[in-house]
Motif scaffolding. Structure first.
Motif, short mmCIF file in Angstrom:
data_model
loop_
_atom_site.label_atom_id
_atom_site.label_comp_id
_atom_site.label_asym_id
_atom_site.label_seq_id
_atom_site.Cartn_x
_atom_site.Cartn_y
_atom_site.Cartn_z
N GLN A 171 0.83 -1.20 0.00
CA GLN A 171 0.00 0.00 0.00
C GLN A 171 0.87 1.25 0.00
O GLN A 171 0.52 2.27 -0.62
CB GLN A 171 -0.92 0.01 1.22
CG GLN A 171 -1.81 1.24 1.27
CD GLN A 171 -2.77 1.22 2.43
OE1 GLN A 171 -3.97 1.25 2.24
NE2 GLN A 171 -2.26 1.18 3.65
N LEU A 172 2.01 1.19 0.67
CA LEU A 172 2.94 2.32 0.70
C LEU A 172 3.43 2.64 -0.71
O LEU A 172 3.61 3.81 -1.05
CB LEU A 172 4.12 1.99 1.62
CG LEU A 172 5.27 3.00 1.66
CD1 LEU A 172 4.76 4.35 2.15
CD2 LEU A 172 6.39 2.49 2.55
N ILE A 173 3.66 1.61 -1.52
CA ILE A 173 4.09 1.83 -2.91
C ILE A 173 3.06 2.69 -3.64
O ILE A 173 3.40 3.63 -4.36
CB ILE A 173 4.28 0.49 -3.64
CG1 ILE A 173 5.41 -0.31 -2.98
CG2 ILE A 173 4.58 0.72 -5.13
CD1 ILE A 173 5.55 -1.72 -3.53
N ALA A 174 1.77 2.38 -3.40
CA ALA A 174 0.71 3.16 -4.05
C ALA A 174 0.66 4.58 -3.52
O ALA A 174 0.34 5.52 -4.26
CB ALA A 174 -0.63 2.46 -3.82
N ALA A 175 1.00 4.76 -2.23
CA ALA A 175 0.99 6.10 -1.66
C ALA A 175 2.09 6.98 -2.25
O ALA A 175 1.95 8.20 -2.37
CB ALA A 175 1.16 6.01 -0.14
N ILE A 176 3.19 6.35 -2.64
CA ILE A 176 4.32 7.10 -3.18
C ILE A 176 4.19 7.34 -4.68
O ILE A 176 4.54 8.42 -5.18
CB ILE A 176 5.64 6.36 -2.88
CG1 ILE A 176 5.89 6.32 -1.37
CG2 ILE A 176 6.82 7.01 -3.60
CD1 ILE A 176 7.10 5.51 -0.96
N PHE A 177 3.65 6.35 -5.40
CA PHE A 177 3.57 6.46 -6.85
C PHE A 177 2.11 6.53 -7.31
O PHE A 177 1.45 5.49 -7.44
CB PHE A 177 4.26 5.27 -7.52
CG PHE A 177 5.73 5.17 -7.21
CD1 PHE A 177 6.64 6.03 -7.82
CD2 PHE A 177 6.20 4.23 -6.30
CE1 PHE A 177 8.00 5.94 -7.52
CE2 PHE A 177 7.55 4.13 -6.01
CZ PHE A 177 8.45 5.00 -6.61
N PRO A 178 1.58 7.74 -7.54
CA PRO A 178 0.21 7.88 -8.04
C PRO A 178 0.03 7.10 -9.34
O PRO A 178 0.91 7.09 -10.20
CB PRO A 178 0.09 9.39 -8.29
CG PRO A 178 1.13 10.01 -7.42
CD PRO A 178 2.26 9.04 -7.39
N GLY A 179 -1.10 6.45 -9.47
CA GLY A 179 -1.36 5.64 -10.66
C GLY A 179 -1.14 4.17 -10.41
O GLY A 179 -1.57 3.31 -11.19
N THR A 180 -0.45 3.85 -9.28
CA THR A 180 -0.24 2.45 -8.93
C THR A 180 -1.57 1.77 -8.61
O THR A 180 -1.80 0.62 -8.98
CB THR A 180 0.69 2.34 -7.71
OG1 THR A 180 1.95 2.92 -8.04
CG2 THR A 180 0.89 0.88 -7.32
N SER A 181 -2.46 2.50 -7.95
CA SER A 181 -3.75 2.01 -7.47
C SER A 181 -3.56 1.35 -6.12
O SER A 181 -2.88 0.33 -6.00
CB SER A 181 -4.41 1.02 -8.43
OG SER A 181 -5.54 0.39 -7.81
N ARG A 182 -4.15 1.98 -5.11
CA ARG A 182 -4.03 1.43 -3.76
C ARG A 182 -4.59 0.02 -3.70
O ARG A 182 -3.97 -0.90 -3.15
CB ARG A 182 -4.78 2.34 -2.78
CG ARG A 182 -4.55 2.01 -1.31
CD ARG A 182 -5.62 2.67 -0.45
NE ARG A 182 -6.94 2.27 -0.90
CZ ARG A 182 -7.50 1.11 -0.62
NH1 ARG A 182 -6.86 0.23 0.12
NH2 ARG A 182 -8.69 0.81 -1.07
N SER A 183 -5.78 -0.18 -4.27
CA SER A 183 -6.37 -1.52 -4.26
C SER A 183 -5.54 -2.48 -5.10
O SER A 183 -5.33 -3.64 -4.73
CB SER A 183 -7.81 -1.47 -4.76
OG SER A 183 -7.88 -1.03 -6.10
N GLY A 184 -5.02 -1.99 -6.24
CA GLY A 184 -4.20 -2.84 -7.10
C GLY A 184 -2.93 -3.30 -6.41
O GLY A 184 -2.55 -4.48 -6.46
N ALA A 185 -2.25 -2.37 -5.73
CA ALA A 185 -0.99 -2.70 -5.06
C ALA A 185 -1.21 -3.69 -3.92
O ALA A 185 -0.47 -4.66 -3.77
CB ALA A 185 -0.34 -1.42 -4.52
#
Length: 287
Positions: A171-185
């Protein structure tokens, strides 16, 4: 004002669909925002893109209320003890919330510190497009790898705190990189450690509740709660539409993943990422 309401409804629909499907609500809002710009200040639009998610979150609260509220004597299979109060406490739901809090630690600790820096350096179409493509490829690879493997974690009750923390790192990856998708990550992370698709999706929904409430509160505090009547109307309409659409999307996704994998979302992300690169690349060249 009527056209502004129409744009808000469209944005609410986009948020309601993309918040729960692992395809990045941020990426879609950035792209749609290119064609449907709200006639508001940049500060309001930045806040709106985050706080509109509260409507989507309320859909989770309504649909899964019986699995989220930790008090009640009815259907309490795991009471704290036999005392009148203990019989009202659902220990299994409290344990679920402890796991959610553990999963929130990485994003809460690091995301809060880096929020402004991330917004400044990564909140742009190029980062979003690359994140869409990279995690689209990741979905396909993980699903192919996971195809003949049997899930080790089939209920949230057997999800360990270690597994919850690992999901939180994704989830942290999604917080840092917009477009990752929180649910996807978080779903990718969960699948990698042997969580079933159904449990991965459900835990992702629960995890969104404190995360989105926290992120929205920070944005509202930063904005200052200083709304004009028009701004407040736009925000409330967007949240209401996001809520209604989310109810249908969450139910659709939970039914869909019982029979299908996530690869279709991976391919969609790759195609969308390429379209975003092409659009903004062409726009930059024409300048």
């Amino acid at each position: 004002m009527i056209w502004e309401i129409i744009k808000t409804i469209i944005l609410g629909i986009v948020e309601g669909i993309t918040e729960w499907l692992p395809i990045s609500s941020t990426g879609h809002l950035i792209l749609v925002g290119e064609f449907l710009k709200l006639d508001k200040s940049d500060e309001f639009k930045e806040m709106f893109d985050v706080v509109i998610q509260l409507g989507a979150i309320m859909a989770v609260v309504v649909i899964f209320w019986h699995k989220l509220w930790p008090f009640g004597k009815k259907n309490n299979q795991h009471p704290l003890n036999k005392s009148p109060f203990g019989q009202m406490v659902k220990t299994d739901i409290f344990q679920m919330w402890f796991k959610v809090l553990v999963a929130c630690v990485p994003a809460a600790a690091i995301g809060y510190v880096t929020e402004d820096w991330v917004d400044k350096h990564f909140y742009n179409p190029w980062t979003v497009a690359i994140a869409l493509i990279v995690f689209g490829v990741a979905f396909i690879i993980v699903e192919n790898w996971n195809k003949d493997r049997k899930a080790k974690i089939n209920t949230i009750a057997v999800l360990t705190y270690k597994a919850a923390f690992i999901i939180g790192i994704f989830q942290l990856i999604a917080a840092i990189f917009p477009g990752t998708s929180r649910s996807g990550a978080t779903i990718v992370g969960a699948l990698l450690i042997g969580v079933s698709r159904t449990v991965a999706a459900e835990f992702t929904f629960y995890l969104a509740v404190p995360v989105m409430f926290g992120a929205s509160l920070l944005k509202l505090i930063k904005f200052g709660f200083d709304f004009t009547g028009s701004e407040l109307a736009v925000l409330l309409i967007g949240m209401a539409v996001a809520f209604l659409v989310s109810v249908f999307v969450i139910k659709f996704l939970m039914d869909y993943i019982k029979k299908h994998d996530f690869k279709v979302f991976g391919w969609y992300r790759i195609i969308l990422g390429i379209l975003v690169l092409a659009y903004f690349g062409g726009k930059a060249i024409l300048k």
